[in-house]
Scaffold this motif. Structure first.
Motif, PDB file in Angstrom:
ATOM      1  N   CYS A  93       4.591  -8.299  -6.044  1.00 46.91           N
ATOM      2  CA  CYS A  93       4.875  -7.075  -5.310  1.00 46.91           C
ATOM      3  C   CYS A  93       5.315  -7.461  -3.903  1.00 46.91           C
ATOM      4  CB  CYS A  93       3.645  -6.177  -5.249  1.00 46.91           C
ATOM      5  SG  CYS A  93       3.954  -4.677  -4.286  1.00 46.91           S
ATOM      6  N   PRO A  94       6.544  -7.136  -3.515  1.00 48.58           N
ATOM      7  CA  PRO A  94       7.035  -7.525  -2.201  1.00 48.58           C
ATOM      8  C   PRO A  94       6.399  -6.737  -1.051  1.00 48.58           C
ATOM      9  CG  PRO A  94       8.672  -6.185  -3.307  1.00 48.58           C
ATOM     10  CD  PRO A  94       7.562  -6.418  -4.292  1.00 48.58           C
ATOM     11  N   CYS A  95       5.766  -5.623  -1.336  1.00 42.90           N
ATOM     12  CA  CYS A  95       5.200  -4.795  -0.266  1.00 42.90           C
ATOM     13  C   CYS A  95       3.895  -5.362   0.304  1.00 42.90           C
ATOM     14  CB  CYS A  95       4.963  -3.376  -0.768  1.00 42.90           C
ATOM     15  SG  CYS A  95       6.490  -2.528  -1.213  1.00 42.90           S
ATOM     16  N   HIS A  96       2.989  -5.776  -0.574  1.00 43.63           N
ATOM     17  CA  HIS A  96       1.683  -6.233  -0.090  1.00 43.63           C
ATOM     18  C   HIS A  96       1.223  -7.543  -0.720  1.00 43.63           C
ATOM     19  CE1 HIS A  96       1.710  -1.828   0.665  1.00 43.63           C
ATOM     20  NE2 HIS A  96       1.349  -2.262   1.841  1.00 43.63           N
ATOM     21  N   GLY A  97       2.074  -8.176  -1.537  1.00 44.25           N
ATOM     22  CA  GLY A  97       1.775  -9.514  -2.036  1.00 44.25           C
ATOM     23  C   GLY A  97       0.957  -9.630  -3.296  1.00 44.25           C
ATOM     24  N   SER A  98       0.698  -8.543  -4.007  1.00 41.30           N
ATOM     25  CA  SER A  98      -0.041  -8.653  -5.266  1.00 41.30           C
ATOM     26  C   SER A  98       0.751  -9.502  -6.248  1.00 41.30           C
ATOM     27  CB  SER A  98      -0.275  -7.269  -5.882  1.00 41.30           C
ATOM     28  OG  SER A  98      -1.134  -6.506  -5.085  1.00 41.30           O
ATOM     29  N   LEU A  99       0.039 -10.277  -7.053  1.00 45.19           N
ATOM     30  CA  LEU A  99       0.670 -11.098  -8.085  1.00 45.19           C
ATOM     31  C   LEU A  99       0.138 -10.693  -9.446  1.00 45.19           C
ATOM     32  CD1 LEU A  99       0.534 -14.645  -6.433  1.00 45.19           C
ATOM     33  CD2 LEU A  99       2.501 -13.109  -6.601  1.00 45.19           C
ATOM     34  N   THR A 101       0.494 -11.684 -13.875  1.00 42.90           N
ATOM     35  CA  THR A 101       0.956 -12.622 -14.893  1.00 42.90           C
ATOM     36  C   THR A 101       2.126 -12.015 -15.646  1.00 42.90           C
ATOM     37  OG1 THR A 101      -0.468 -11.739 -16.635  1.00 42.90           O
ATOM     38  CG2 THR A 101      -1.411 -13.484 -15.228  1.00 42.90           C
ATOM     39  N   ALA A 102       2.717 -12.798 -16.530  1.00 41.30           N
ATOM     40  CA  ALA A 102       3.848 -12.323 -17.330  1.00 41.30           C
ATOM     41  C   ALA A 102       3.447 -11.188 -18.276  1.00 41.30           C
ATOM     42  CB  ALA A 102       4.454 -13.470 -18.125  1.00 41.30           C
ATOM     43  N   VAL A 103       2.164 -11.055 -18.576  1.00 39.19           N
ATOM     44  CA  VAL A 103       1.706  -9.956 -19.430  1.00 39.19           C
ATOM     45  C   VAL A 103       1.136  -8.798 -18.614  1.00 39.19           C
ATOM     46  CG1 VAL A 103       1.352 -11.346 -21.499  1.00 39.19           C
ATOM     47  CG2 VAL A 103      -0.522 -11.060 -19.865  1.00 39.19           C
ATOM     48  N   GLY A 104       1.222  -8.878 -17.276  1.00 42.03           N
ATOM     49  CA  GLY A 104       0.843  -7.771 -16.411  1.00 42.03           C
ATOM     50  C   GLY A 104      -0.542  -7.809 -15.809  1.00 42.03           C
ATOM     51  N   GLU A 105      -1.326  -8.860 -16.063  1.00 43.38           N
ATOM     52  CA  GLU A 105      -2.669  -8.936 -15.489  1.00 43.38           C
ATOM     53  C   GLU A 105      -2.572  -9.278 -14.009  1.00 43.38           C
ATOM     54  OE1 GLU A 105      -3.966 -12.027 -18.077  1.00 43.38           O
ATOM     55  OE2 GLU A 105      -4.951 -10.629 -19.443  1.00 43.38           O
ATOM     56  N   VAL A 106      -3.399  -8.617 -13.197  1.00 43.29           N
ATOM     57  CA  VAL A 106      -3.392  -8.887 -11.763  1.00 43.29           C
ATOM     58  C   VAL A 106      -4.121 -10.197 -11.484  1.00 43.29           C
ATOM     59  CG1 VAL A 106      -5.472  -7.498 -11.258  1.00 43.29           C
ATOM     60  CG2 VAL A 106      -3.799  -7.896  -9.482  1.00 43.29           C
ATOM     61  N   THR A 107      -3.507 -11.060 -10.692  1.00 45.17           N
ATOM     62  CA  THR A 107      -4.129 -12.335 -10.335  1.00 45.17           C
ATOM     63  C   THR A 107      -4.396 -12.456  -8.844  1.00 45.17           C
ATOM     64  OG1 THR A 107      -1.977 -13.440 -10.135  1.00 45.17           O
ATOM     65  CG2 THR A 107      -3.100 -13.574 -12.275  1.00 45.17           C
ATOM     66  N   LYS A 108      -3.757 -11.602  -8.046  1.00 44.88           N
ATOM     67  CA  LYS A 108      -3.981 -11.636  -6.597  1.00 44.88           C
ATOM     68  C   LYS A 108      -3.934 -10.206  -6.063  1.00 44.88           C
ATOM     69  CE  LYS A 108      -2.192 -13.359  -2.258  1.00 44.88           C
ATOM     70  NZ  LYS A 108      -0.991 -12.943  -1.577  1.00 44.88           N
ATOM     71  N   PRO A 109      -5.008  -9.793  -5.358  1.00 53.25           N
ATOM     72  CA  PRO A 109      -5.034  -8.459  -4.768  1.00 53.25           C
ATOM     73  C   PRO A 109      -3.974  -8.328  -3.669  1.00 53.25           C
ATOM     74  CG  PRO A 109      -7.207  -9.495  -4.734  1.00 53.25           C
ATOM     75  CD  PRO A 109      -6.220 -10.533  -5.159  1.00 53.25           C
ATOM     76  N   PRO A 110      -3.734  -7.142  -3.193  1.00 57.09           N
ATOM     77  CA  PRO A 110      -4.648  -6.003  -3.155  1.00 57.09           C
ATOM     78  C   PRO A 110      -4.663  -5.118  -4.398  1.00 57.09           C
ATOM     79  CG  PRO A 110      -2.732  -5.509  -1.821  1.00 57.09           C
ATOM     80  CD  PRO A 110      -2.578  -6.919  -2.306  1.00 57.09           C
ATOM     81  N   ALA A 111      -3.729  -5.259  -5.321  1.00 51.35           N
ATOM     82  CA  ALA A 111      -3.791  -4.450  -6.551  1.00 51.35           C
ATOM     83  C   ALA A 111      -5.097  -4.757  -7.270  1.00 51.35           C
ATOM     84  CB  ALA A 111      -2.601  -4.748  -7.446  1.00 51.35           C
ATOM     85  N   LYS A 112      -5.750  -3.709  -7.756  1.00 48.20           N
ATOM     86  CA  LYS A 112      -7.026  -3.886  -8.453  1.00 48.20           C
ATOM     87  C   LYS A 112      -6.875  -3.840  -9.966  1.00 48.20           C
ATOM     88  CE  LYS A 112      -9.670  -2.107  -4.628  1.00 48.20           C
ATOM     89  NZ  LYS A 112     -10.358  -0.993  -4.038  1.00 48.20           N
ATOM     90  N   THR A 113      -5.773  -3.273 -10.424  1.00 46.39           N
ATOM     91  CA  THR A 113      -5.530  -3.180 -11.859  1.00 46.39           C
ATOM     92  C   THR A 113      -4.170  -3.798 -12.181  1.00 46.39           C
ATOM     93  OG1 THR A 113      -4.526  -0.988 -11.655  1.00 46.39           O
ATOM     94  CG2 THR A 113      -6.889  -1.061 -12.100  1.00 46.39           C
ATOM     95  N   GLY A 114      -3.996  -4.142 -13.433  1.00 43.70           N
ATOM     96  CA  GLY A 114      -2.740  -4.745 -13.870  1.00 43.70           C
ATOM     97  C   GLY A 114      -1.634  -3.715 -14.038  1.00 43.70           C
TER      98      GLY A 114
END
Length: 148
Positions: A93-99, A101-114
């Protein structure tokens, strides 16, 4: 019949309008969402492993192929609804840096869900059909199809 003055007429009209609005909300809450399924094309259009972003602008989704499995992911970050970008091993995510995986799982916040998955099916003509009205969790089996 008694004549209404202006104040009584306005008050009764407002009450009637509110009653109609509330009745309409109850009815629409029980009604199923309209189907928004669309044809994403044939499996041959997604031959190689990777992410395909050709539906980001039109439908806010990406098609992802990993081995023999193809899935459809929402291309909007669940944190602040920014459009995610394809990264080396998933999405960023270019806005706040969330990362993700290729299947959509969140690996780096600030996003809390995939990233949300959409129900995807394969029709007899080997076309991928994505149903945008059917949102699924990241690991949901209905969120991918097996292809050869």
């Amino acid at each position: 019949m008694q004549d209404l003055n202006r104040r009584e007429f306005v008050a009764l009209t407002a009450i009637a309008a509110c009653s109609c609005a509330m009745a309409g909300e109850d009815a629409s809450a029980d009604a199923p969402a309209p189907s928004t399924a669309f044809d994403a094309g044939t499996v041959s259009g997604f031959e190689k492993d990777g992410s395909y972003d050709k539906f980001v602008k039109s439908n806010k989704l990406m098609i992802v192929r990993k081995g023999t499995k193809i899935s459809a992911l929402c291309s909007t970050c669940p944190h602040k609804t920014c459009a995610v970008k394809i990264n080396d091993d998933g999405f960023r995510c270019p806005c706040h840096g969330s990362l993700f995986t290729a299947v959509g799982e969140v690996t780096k916040p600030p996003a809390k869900t995939g990233l949300t998955r959409y129900k995807i099916t394969l029709n007899p003509e080997l076309h991928l059909i994505v149903d945008l009205s059917s949102k699924l969790d990241v690991g949901a089996a209905e969120g991918e199809v097996e292809v050869k």
